[in-house]
Design a protein around this motif. Structure first.
Motif, PDB file in Angstrom:
ATOM      1  N   CYS A  12       3.911  76.468   7.744  1.00 55.90           N
ATOM      2  CA  CYS A  12       2.807  77.082   6.997  1.00 55.90           C
ATOM      3  C   CYS A  12       1.460  76.534   7.460  1.00 55.90           C
ATOM      4  CB  CYS A  12       2.993  76.837   5.503  1.00 55.90           C
ATOM      5  SG  CYS A  12       4.411  77.700   4.797  1.00 55.90           S
ATOM      6  N   LYS A  48       2.257  80.092   0.098  1.00 57.65           N
ATOM      7  CA  LYS A  48       3.504  79.988   0.858  1.00 57.65           C
ATOM      8  C   LYS A  48       4.754  80.102   0.012  1.00 57.65           C
ATOM      9  CE  LYS A  48       3.049  74.939   0.681  1.00 57.65           C
ATOM     10  NZ  LYS A  48       2.896  73.711   1.490  1.00 57.65           N
ATOM     11  N   PHE A  85       7.562  82.781   0.686  1.00 60.12           N
ATOM     12  CA  PHE A  85       8.263  82.811   1.970  1.00 60.12           C
ATOM     13  C   PHE A  85       9.354  81.744   2.024  1.00 60.12           C
ATOM     14  CE2 PHE A  85       3.958  84.331   2.439  1.00 60.12           C
ATOM     15  CZ  PHE A  85       4.110  85.499   3.165  1.00 60.12           C
ATOM     16  N   ARG A 121      10.770  84.384   6.868  1.00 61.13           N
ATOM     17  CA  ARG A 121      10.973  85.640   6.145  1.00 61.13           C
ATOM     18  C   ARG A 121      10.314  85.575   4.768  1.00 61.13           C
ATOM     19  NH1 ARG A 121      12.103  87.341  10.356  1.00 61.13           N
ATOM     20  NH2 ARG A 121      14.089  88.076  11.168  1.00 61.13           N
ATOM     21  N   VAL A 122      10.057  86.741   4.199  1.00 68.85           N
ATOM     22  CA  VAL A 122       9.649  86.827   2.799  1.00 68.85           C
ATOM     23  C   VAL A 122      10.893  86.625   1.943  1.00 68.85           C
ATOM     24  CG1 VAL A 122       8.729  88.308   0.989  1.00 68.85           C
ATOM     25  CG2 VAL A 122       7.690  88.331   3.238  1.00 68.85           C
ATOM     26  N   LYS A 123      10.874  85.582   1.126  1.00 64.48           N
ATOM     27  CA  LYS A 123      12.017  85.275   0.269  1.00 64.48           C
ATOM     28  C   LYS A 123      11.860  85.898  -1.114  1.00 64.48           C
ATOM     29  CE  LYS A 123      14.831  81.343  -1.245  1.00 64.48           C
ATOM     30  NZ  LYS A 123      14.963  79.868  -1.249  1.00 64.48           N
ATOM     31  N   THR A 154      -1.814  86.274   3.841  1.00 65.88           N
ATOM     32  CA  THR A 154      -0.569  86.444   3.085  1.00 65.88           C
ATOM     33  C   THR A 154      -0.154  87.906   3.048  1.00 65.88           C
ATOM     34  OG1 THR A 154      -1.391  84.643   1.688  1.00 65.88           O
ATOM     35  CG2 THR A 154       0.606  85.773   0.970  1.00 65.88           C
ATOM     36  N   GLN A 177       6.847  91.948   7.018  1.00 67.53           N
ATOM     37  CA  GLN A 177       8.205  91.946   6.486  1.00 67.53           C
ATOM     38  C   GLN A 177       8.612  93.336   5.997  1.00 67.53           C
ATOM     39  OE1 GLN A 177      10.697  89.222   5.936  1.00 67.53           O
ATOM     40  NE2 GLN A 177      11.775  91.164   5.807  1.00 67.53           N
TER      41      GLN A 177
END
Length: 536
Positions: free
Chosen positions: A13, A21, A24, A59-61, A75, A82
């Protein structure tokens, strides 16, 4: 080697100049092709069981409930990448009109305003927005790009893209392949708004987070406990391909529920998978929740960081014009070679296969992947994807599940008593099997179901395993108690813990009135048996 996941994530990051963050994460795939999210509280090396070099993906979590409300443009750009990738891999399902608008936003963000000198006829076909699309859709995309989006900056186009994607039912879906109690294929997913079950291209279940009371798993079986209005309680049961995939599904559910549902991270509790005695898993979400993240984002005060859209994050899901022709037009024998040349190495090819596309049938005006390659675009159904493009045998799918043809899937629903929709019946008319073929396919399907075992057989097996586990645990406890008793009575260990127990009146009474006579009786019997053996 001793660094924890949090150190690696913070380093990444910092490299991206990213402050928001918490949305992600870092994903990796183990040698068994099972996906995992890197746990920040554990050592990185201990979590990766594969051999170096290690391949991990940013990845975007947790998809933001309102991506337009994100504070910083960096962001929003990463979330845009994604969702663009989700669109390409068939996760973000939408109508053709919405698909054309989303693709036009991507086009505007990638190349800017339309210029007749730079953009010749058919320029939109050089972009791979979806698994496969028709020339009519390409013309519609170019028309929107030329007439409606002129003057929009990349940031504005990306923001409009996010606002449109947010309105779709499958926004934020990270599908987990499973099967229901009838053996039908399904995809489970967790979104910012609740739990979703997809079958074909339809959302058959949507449960809000405040209605989900419990998540648990046992082996390959995943349970979702739901409490709806009027004290109506429901238990949804699904079967994952492997126990590891089921555990990953459970952990993802625990994390998503904690992130979106709770008000504060202090409310997070350690969750158990609720199995018998000591068997099972315990897991605790370790990050901040969505409300805390939004409050923290509102306090960010800095100059907006510079965004390098061309080179900061490679556009893997949507090759730019300079990358050559669309991959869907390349023959299958050459597709991987072209893909490797674009992605600069085998690692990128493996990375691009870490998604699990939703394989389904086309319904009317809906845009989604299709499992048959023999369809044509004459009826303007542009959502067509061939088996060769997303075959579990060819790609490196992390959670493989047995796939069958569309005819078998439709037949299984008919055998189980489920009715097909009108659109499905129209789709199946193109290649309707004869009565003999239907009977043969039905026999194969029943044999397949018998081979895998029905839900009743699985329930019996689970009961037998539970009884055996109870017996083993009981015998183990008795053995430990016997061992402790022998140490207390026969050993001379001068430990404070043992000394305190020996000095209690209850233990002395037990020792002299019960244990010593029992020991003498056993010794007498053993001597009798030994003397008998010697005499014979």
């Amino acid at each position: 080697r001793d660094a924890k996941g949090q150190y690696l994530f913070d380093l990444l990051c910092h490299h991206l100049n990213l402050l928001e963050k918490d949305y992600f994460g870092i994903r990796f795939v183990d040698p068994d092709k099972q996906r995992h999210w890197l746990e920040f509280t554990k050592s990185v090396v201990k979590q990766l069981r594969s051999q170096p070099p290690f391949t991990m993906c940013f990845r975007v979590k947790f998809y933001p409930a309102d991506p337009a409300a994100l504070k910083e443009e960096i962001t929003r750009y990463l979330v845009f990448l994604q969702i663009k990738r989700d669109l390409y891999h068939g996760r973000l399902l939408c109508k053709t009109s919405d698909a054309a608008l989303l693709a036009a936003y991507i086009l505007q963000a990638e190349i800017g305003d339309y210029d007749s000198g730079k953009h010749p006829e058919g320029y939109s076909s050089k972009f791979q927005f979806f698994p496969k699309h028709s020339e009519k859709l390409e013309r519609k995309i170019a028309e929107i790009h030329k007439t409606e989006l002129s003057g929009q900056t990349p940031a504005t186009s990306e923001l409009n893209f996010l606002r449109k994607a947010q309105t779709l039912e499958t926004y934020g879906v990270d599908p987990h392949p499973c099967k229901d109690v009838s053996g039908n294929a399904a995809f489970l997913a967790f979104t910012p708004f609740g739990f979703v079950v997809l079958q074909g291209n339809k959302r058959v279940h949507f449960i809000k987070w405040n209605e989900v009371t419990k998540l648990k798993f046992e082996g390959k079986t995943f349970y979702l406990y739901v409490s709806q209005k009027e004290e109506k309680k429901i238990i949804l049961t699904y079967f994952a391909p492997t126990p590891e995939a089921c555990k990953h599904l459970w952990k993802c559910g625990i994390e998503n529920q904690a992130f979106y549902k709770l008000e504060k991270s202090s409310q997070v509790r350690t969750v158990s998978s609720s199995n018998l005695f000591f068997k099972g898993s315990r897991f605790r979400y370790s990050g901040r929740v969505a409300k805390e993240v939004m409050e923290s984002s509102a306090k960010i005060k800095r100059e907006p960081p510079e965004i390098h859209r061309a080179g900061m994050v490679p556009s893997r899901s949507c090759p730019s014009i300079t990358h050559g022709p669309r991959l869907s037009s390349v023959p299958r024998t050459r597709r991987r070679a072209v893909h490797i040349s674009i992605m600069e190495g085998l690692e990128s090819l493996r990375d691009s296969a870490h998604s699990t596309p939703v394989r389904s049938s086309s319904h009317g005006d809906t845009f989604l992947p299709h499992v048959r390659s023999s369809r044509t675009d004459s009826n303007e159904r542009v959502a067509v994807i061939a088996d060769e493009a997303y075959s579990p045998a060819d790609s490196v799918l992390p959670t493989p599940v047995a796939e069958h043809s569309l005819e078998l899937m439709l037949l299984s629903r008919q055998i189980n008593g489920a009715t097909c929709s009108i659109e499905e019946e129209k789709e199946s008319e193109v290649s309707t099997p004869t009565a003999t073929e239907v009977e043969a396919l039905g026999g194969e399907l029943r044999a397949l179901c018998q081979g895998h075992g029905g839900p009743e057989e699985e329930q019996v097996n689970k009961f037998v395993l539970s009884v055996l586990r109870l017996l083993l645990v009981t015998m183990g406890l008795l053995f430990v108690l016997l061992l402790l008793l022998i140490i207390l009575t026969e050993s001379d260990l001068d430990i404070a813990f043992f000394r305190d127990i020996r000095q209690t009146p209850e233990f002395e009474q037990f020792h002299y009135q019960y244990f010593c006579p029992l020991r003498r009786w056993f010794a007498c019997k053993i001597r009798s048996v030994v003397s008998l053996l010697i005499d014979t």
